[in-house]
Design a protein around this motif. Sequence first.
Motif: not given
Length: 258
Positions: A39-56
């Motif tokens: 679950p840790l990899m899933f969550c960090l992956g989503v955070i990284v992906m969203w940080s690239l396509i969404k505002p802070e």
Amino acid sequence: MSLSFASRHFRIIGALLMRELTTRFGREGLGFVWVIAEPLMFCLGVIVMWSLIKPEYEHGIRLGPLVMTGYMSLLLYRHMISFSLGAVEGNIGLLHHRQITILHIFLARNLMEFAGTTAAFIVVYIVLIALGQVGLPADWLLLYAGWITTGTVGFGLALVFAGLAIRYEVMERLVPVLTYAMIPLSGAFFMVAWLPAQYREAFLLIPLPHGIEMVRAGVLGEFVQTYYHPAYALACGAVMIGLGLLLLADAKNRIVIE
């Protein structure tokens, strides 16, 4: 008498937990670490992906804590449900032992998912604190209560879906689709406060978002507006657990132990 009765059930569940860990993750390599790492990899992956396509910031809320609180809660729901579907089939030989019941098997699986996702939540939280994305919880007790509420509702859903899947084979195909429907229904990636005022109470008839809103209130504090009714969510969870137990009690007669 009651203490020995409880102790016997705790020992059974503990032994089943160790068996589940060994069966699913093995004794070699990372082994038990995958309970947290997955679950840790899933969550960090989503955070990284969203940080690239969404505002802070989204509506004044930083992206990290918004995704952390929502996605980890959603992951808890989905893992409890998905790993409950095959619980009986994966442990059917154990039902030869008169002391082991179907409920023991489901409790062991769901406790493992709850513990693993909780540990992953803590690690993600520590990482985000180190990155300056979030501070310490504003209300520890509310955070704990929200997480337990989320787990209670998730356990109820897991029992209901598992009971239905044992009775109706088509449910095994429908449940993955239904878990995707949980993404918008849970409020994992948005706040209830962002909804139009006339739709909020209707949305809160769904028990899923209450625990997530409580977790967010515990993490972010009073400056973020949240909406939740813990008694309602826990009552819904209790009803679903009761319904799930009834379905499983009836379904037990449908299982052929060879």
